[in-house]
Design a protein around this motif. Structure first.
Motif, short mmCIF file in Angstrom:
data_model
loop_
_atom_site.label_atom_id
_atom_site.label_comp_id
_atom_site.label_asym_id
_atom_site.label_seq_id
_atom_site.Cartn_x
_atom_site.Cartn_y
_atom_site.Cartn_z
N LEU B 82 3.11 -16.56 -32.26
CA LEU B 82 1.84 -16.82 -31.61
C LEU B 82 0.83 -15.83 -32.16
O LEU B 82 1.02 -14.62 -32.01
N SER B 84 -2.98 -14.40 -32.05
CA SER B 84 -4.19 -14.40 -31.25
C SER B 84 -5.13 -13.40 -31.90
O SER B 84 -4.91 -12.20 -31.82
N THR B 87 -3.70 -10.22 -33.79
CA THR B 87 -2.36 -9.85 -33.33
C THR B 87 -1.42 -11.05 -33.35
O THR B 87 -1.84 -12.19 -33.16
N ARG B 88 -0.18 -10.77 -33.58
CA ARG B 88 0.80 -11.84 -33.69
C ARG B 88 2.09 -11.44 -32.98
O ARG B 88 2.59 -10.33 -33.17
N SER B 89 2.59 -12.32 -32.14
CA SER B 89 3.87 -12.09 -31.47
C SER B 89 4.88 -13.05 -32.07
O SER B 89 4.58 -14.24 -32.19
N THR B 90 6.02 -12.53 -32.43
CA THR B 90 7.03 -13.37 -33.06
C THR B 90 8.29 -13.43 -32.20
O THR B 90 8.76 -12.39 -31.73
N PHE B 91 8.79 -14.61 -32.01
CA PHE B 91 10.00 -14.80 -31.22
C PHE B 91 11.03 -15.55 -32.06
O PHE B 91 10.72 -16.06 -33.13
N ASP B 95 15.65 -16.65 -28.15
CA ASP B 95 15.00 -16.10 -26.96
C ASP B 95 14.82 -17.18 -25.90
O ASP B 95 14.62 -18.35 -26.23
N THR B 96 14.86 -16.74 -24.66
CA THR B 96 14.35 -17.58 -23.57
C THR B 96 13.21 -16.78 -22.97
O THR B 96 13.44 -15.73 -22.37
N VAL B 97 12.02 -17.23 -23.20
CA VAL B 97 10.88 -16.42 -22.79
C VAL B 97 9.70 -17.30 -22.40
O VAL B 97 9.50 -18.37 -22.97
N MET B 98 8.97 -16.83 -21.41
CA MET B 98 7.78 -17.53 -20.98
C MET B 98 6.58 -16.64 -21.31
O MET B 98 6.59 -15.45 -21.01
N ILE B 99 5.56 -17.22 -21.93
CA ILE B 99 4.41 -16.43 -22.35
C ILE B 99 3.16 -17.05 -21.72
O ILE B 99 2.89 -18.24 -21.93
N ALA B 100 2.43 -16.26 -20.98
CA ALA B 100 1.21 -16.75 -20.33
C ALA B 100 0.00 -16.05 -20.95
O ALA B 100 -0.01 -14.83 -21.08
N GLN B 101 -0.97 -16.84 -21.33
CA GLN B 101 -2.13 -16.25 -22.01
C GLN B 101 -3.35 -17.14 -21.82
O GLN B 101 -3.37 -18.27 -22.31
#
Lengths: 644, 240
Positions: B82, B84, B87-91, B95-101
């Motif tokens: 992701l 933004s 900045t970049r977040s890499t998964f 993973d089991t992850v929830m991302i709120a933005q």
């Protein structure tokens, strides 16, 4: 050995083996030395081991002529009485005392009858902590004489979490091998550091072996022959004197890993790939007169290097305190190239002066962070305050309890305070208490040529927060006795470890959530834990050591209780002490609250050895140097171990 | 890759394949009103068939861009990232992850799928199809599903986006086709008469391994006549 070779003062140490087994960051180390008295009369044999300060001794046994005398864990006071009785009878004693930055020294001497054999076996356990992306297992190797069979063997046992190859040894031994042509030393995948005063090992390849097979278990061994140990081809003394360091990281497929065995679980969490959260950082620097000379120079060097590493999205300021308090800027400023250049000029002109107004410096720094905190609204920023001091407060508010209260009230739990204690002339316990109370930690900076690197290294550890307000959540009705499960920040390269107990041993599954605020978003990592599947996977690996998760839980719980105890008072402190003591006794850990006693009935009289663990306060007192000075060879074997 | 267009009004589905070379990027959705864009890059098998007719292609990389949110999501069979701004977040798919933005919610379910929701008006699901790592021919690929598109504008285009608006079709003259096990028919859609074949494709949203069969009318020749223009009109130079 040829006649007489390897025998010093009648004692031949024919075997020293150090076996290090790491299972899921929990290290189990056994040091075994076997010696024989070749002399015609009784002789004293000493056993010295340097073990990490963060380790807990869990067993110590003596075997003399085939009879083993096991260690028993006792409350410190009880053990002390036995120890004092022994000392009053004029017997010598060994010591466990702080030794250098990372180590404690465990020493015991035993008198061995002519022709008799003695075996010392010391076991200690340690939870290896991840720093800057690696775990490090550190051993100091310094035999006093040639040892026929000398071996250090490290084994990393992976543990399955549905994926048998989930962990693997990434690095072997990393230590520069001494090379006469290079002051830095050449690096080999497996090496052994030798002091520059010694001659080089003739063949590095013969001296070290690294076995990292493709299968999950990894081995590293160091097994120098007598030829390698000799300081010269015809010498009988050893040149082995170095650091044996195993560094590794785990192959992390997902950010979290949960392991369950026998009703205990451990949850490791270390996400990567997340952007760094911008930070507000305030450096509160002691520039009092005691910092004069090398310390202030090293502080300047470290700050200049730190300024090179600060990112443009960060905000910073410097607060200098001596008799008064001065600031670089009135408020936090962004780390733009122009501001950083100004900061460099400011840092270069830092000079020592006056007294130590620690309270004033801290209050100014905290106030500045609070202003930024209040002004930034919903902005995602991590706030950090780093205090560096080399002495006690002696100007302005100097009462430590009042400073603690002021700081606690001013920070209000919003951000962590990190305290760096430079040198030995300070009240480190106070700094540690102050930091722990405010969600931070204290670190001692040793006065040495690399002090600037220590400072810089600490900054690097906290320079890259990836998550803020981290909370590890488990179903309330399924878990109990949880270790600390919330953290102000998660820093890149570190790892959060939480352990606990399952309320219901027949539980089939549970969910572990980790919530945190990232640089741009809020994240919830979820781990579905299939207890039965994990139990089955671990059964197949029971050869490792079955109850290590329970011991890891106990270790972590005791460690955190001892930390909480440092900042507690009154009844709360008593309760925490009682809990930590109870667990130390139950799990056989030599902690600052317990001692290990080895007793051997000898001619109707008990002979006693005690293993203790000194706290940080041990650094501030002069360790006893009385032992062995009045040594008279006794008629019967004796052996003591003591803590300072 | 194969496309399935479910037509709720008719309680039926239409499907077609797009055959293009690996590396080609196709525009799946583009809403000029919001700027929301979804593109997909085609991959082929490890050992592609020499015969183009039997060559199998899939989506191996998907890109979702929302310029209003300064957001880019890139999904491959290995990673999900992701971006933004800078900045970049890499998964990882492990993973089991929830991302709120900022009103967007991303949920990654380990080794299964990823759901991206923009408010309550656009929800996409990306499904990971995993094959045996040492399979000599096949490789992991991605599926893309539009679960909700009701907030997307009427101008939305793309191989999927053009069908977000209601459309009618009729099928007549059902008769045995050249493959005796299947039936052909005449479909009237967008004022065009097409010869279609009855078949089925699979929806993997709920049963990620076995999928659920979706009967559909198959449009031949890269959806020719069913899609606006020709399929090459949807080729774009890059994922973003």
């Amino acid at each position: 050995l040829p006649e007489g070779e390897g025998v010093v003062n009648g004692i031949e140490v024919y075997s020293t083996k150090i076996s290090c087994k790491v299972t899921s960051r929990f290290a189990h180390n056994v040091v075994t030395t076997r010696a024989v008295n070749r002399a015609d009369a009784a002789k004293e044999v000493s056993f010295d081991v340097a073990l990490p300060k963060t380790a807990f001794i869990t067993n110590f046994t003596l075997t003399i002529d085939g009879v083993t005398y096991p260690g028993n864990i006792k409350e410190k006071e009880v053990a002390k009485q036995q120890y004092e009785k022994a000392v009053s009878q004029g017997r010598t004693a060994g010591l466990v005392k702080a030794s250098g930055r990372k180590l404690e020294k465990f020493t015991v001497s035993v008198n061995v009858a002519a022709g008799s054999k003695v075996t010392f076996e010391l076991t200690y356990e340690e939870l290896l902590k991840r720093r800057k992306g690696k775990y490090e297992m550190y051993l100091k190797v310094q035999p006093k004489q040639l040892v026929k069979h000398f071996e250090v063997r490290g084994t990393r046992c992976p543990v399955g979490s549905g994926s048998p190859a989930g962990s693997r040894l990434l690095c072997g031994v990393q230590a520069p091998l001494w090379d006469p042509g290079s002051p830095v030393g050449s690096r080999l995948p497996c090496g052994f550091r030798l002091p520059s005063s010694s001659r080089p090992v003739r063949s590095a390849q013969e001296a070290e072996q690294v076995h990292v097979p493709p299968r999950p278990q990894g081995h590293v061994s160091f097994k120098p022959s007598l030829e390698h140990q000799r300081s010269c081809p015809t010498c009988a003394d050893t040149l082995l004197n170095g650091d044996f360091i195993i560094t590794y990281d785990v192959n992390r497929e997902s950010p979290a890993n949960v392991q369950v065995v026998n009703g205990y679980f451990v949850h490791f969490f270390a996400p990567h790939g997340l952007p760094v959260v911008p930070k507000n950082v305030v450096f509160v620097i002691d520039i009092s007169g005691s910092m004069a000379g090398r310390k202030i120079e090293q502080t300047r060097d470290a700050l200049l290097k730190i300024l090179d590493d600060i990112k443009e999205e960060d905000y910073l300021n410097f607060i200098l305190f001596s008799t008064g308090v001065t600031t670089w800027k009135d408020t936090l400023v962004q780390a733009t190239p122009e501001n950083l250049q100004q900061a460099r000029e400011f840092v270069k002109n830092i000079n020592d002066e006056g007294m130590t107004n620690m309270n004033g410096g801290l209050m100014r720094g905290i106030g500045m962070l609070n202003e930024a905190w209040d002004g930034q609204g919903a902005a995602r920023r991590s706030s950090i305050i780093i205090l560096l001091t080399d002495g006690d407060a002696n100007y302005g508010e100097s009462r430590t309890d009042k400073i603690q209260e002021n700081v606690r009230n001013a920070i209000g739990g919003k951000f962590p305070l990190y305290n760096l204690g430079f040198g030995n002339n300070l009240n480190y316990n106070f700094l540690e208490r102050l930091a722990l109370e405010n969600h931070g930690l204290a670190r001692r900076i040793y006065e040495d040529s690399d002090a600037h690197l220590q400072l810089q290294g600490f900054y690097e550890e906290v320079a890259n927060p990836l998550l803020m307000g981290v909370e590890m959540e488990y179903p309330e009705n399924a878990i109990q006795d949880l270790t600390q499960n919330n953290y102000k920040n998660f820093y890149d390269g570190s790892e959060i470890v939480v352990a606990g107990r399952l309320l219901d041993q027949d539980l089939n599954s549970f969910k572990a959530d980790v919530k945190g605020h990232g640089a741009v978003n809020d994240l919830t990592f979820t781990e579905e834990v299939d207890v039965k599947e994990l139990e089955k996977a671990f059964e197949e690996q029971s050869y490792i050591f079955g109850n290590y998760i329970e011991r890891l839980w106990a270790y972590l719980t005791i460690e955190q209780l001892l930390d909480q105890r440092k900042k507690a008072q009154g009844e709360e402190k008593e309760n925490l002490t009682a809990k930590a003591l109870g667990l130390s006794l139950k799990y056989n850990f030599v902690t600052p609250l317990t001692s290990m006693v080895v007793t051997k009935p000898e001619d109707g009289e008990s002979q006693t050895a005690i293993a203790d663990k000194p706290g940080e306060e041990a650094n501030t007192v002069t360790p006893s140097m009385a032992y062995l000075t009045n040594y008279q060879p006794p008629q019967t074997p004796y052996y003591y171990v003591d803590g300072d | 890759p194969h496309f399935i267009i479910q037509v709720a009004e008719e309680d039926d589905a239409i499907c077609f394949n797009i055959n293009e070379d690996p590396g080609t990027v196709l525009r799946l959705i583009h809403d000029p009103a919001t700027g929301l864009t979804v593109n997909g890059e085609i991959i082929g098998d490890k050992e592609p068939s020499p015969d183009p007719k039997t060559r199998r292609t899939y989506f191996g990389r998907l890109g979702i861009a929302n310029p209003h949110m300064d957001l880019q999501i890139e999904v491959t069979t290995e990673t999900l990232s992701l971006g933004s701004g800078a900045t970049r977040s890499t998964f990882s798919w492990l993973d089991t992850v929830m991302i709120a933005q900022d009103g967007m919610l991303v949920a990654i379910h380990r080794n299964e799928n990823m759901t991206v929701s923009f408010g309550d008006g656009a929800t996409f699901v990306i499904v990971l199809h995993q094959v045996w790592k040492k399979h000599p021919t096949h490789r992991d690929f991605l599926g893309f599903y539009v679960v909700d598109s009701h907030r997307m504008s009427a101008q939305t285009q793309g191989l999927l986006g053009q069908f977000f608006h209601p459309f009618d079709f009729s099928v007549s003259d059902v008769h045995p086709g050249s493959d005796p096990t299947k039936q052909d028919a005449t479909m009237v859609v967008k004022n065009r008469r097409l010869t279609v074949t009855r078949g089925s494709q699979k929806d993997y949203r709920k049963k990620s391994h076995t999928g659920t069969k979706v009967p559909c009318w198959f449009v031949h020749n890269n959806g020719e006549g069913f899609i606006d223009g020709v399929h090459t009109d949807y080729i774009v130079p890059s994922l973003f």
